[in-house]
Scaffold this motif. Sequence first.
Motif: not given
Length: 199
Positions: A38-49, A87-104
Amino acid sequence: MSYEQVKQYFSQNQLSDRVLHFEQSSATVEQAAAAVGCAPCQIAKTLSFRVQGEPVLIVAAGDARIDNPKFKALFHEKARMIPAAEVEKAVGHAPGGVCPFALLPGVKVYLDISLRRFSAVYPAAGDAHSAVRLTPDELAELSHSLACAVILVAITAVVWELVQITPTSFVPSEDQGLVRMVLRLPEGSAYPRTQKLAA
C-alpha cells in the motif's frame, strides 16, 4: 508474545483474517508499506508519548507529523516521546510492533483525524513483521480510542520532496525553495457576476 496477544484479540472479535504476518520487516512506515503493498500514508503508525507521567499512544497516518502547538493545546504540555528502551515496558509492545491493541492497563489511545481520508489503514499487530487491515471506523472501535487532531499532515514534506527532486537547472536560483501558484478564474465567474445571473 505481543503478536499472539493481538492475534487472539482479533480472533475474539471474529476478525482474525485481517491480521497479516510477513517474513520481511514492517518496523518502519516504508517497510510496512512495502510488505503490505500500500501507500506509506496508509500505514497507521503508533507513536508513544508520556503525558503527565502516563503512557499515551497517538495513531496517525504514515505521512503525518506531530504538530507541537496542537499537542500542547490538547495535553497541556510539550510532546515527549517515550525512549525506545522503555516503550515495551510502558505499553506492552516493542518498537516496530507498537499498536493500539492488547495494551497494558491504563494506556490511553488517541486516533488522529489524518487517517479519515482512507478507506483502509494498516496499523502494526504487536511485532515488527505484522499489520492489520482495518477501516478507520474499525480502528477507532477496536482500539477504544479518543479522536484528536494533533497531526500536521505533511503537505510541507510533499513540497520539500518536490523541491529536492526537481533538477536545479530547471529552477532559477532566485526561486529555489519557493513554490508559486497563480489561480485565474474565467471571465464572468466572479462572485458578484454569479449573484447577478442567479437573480
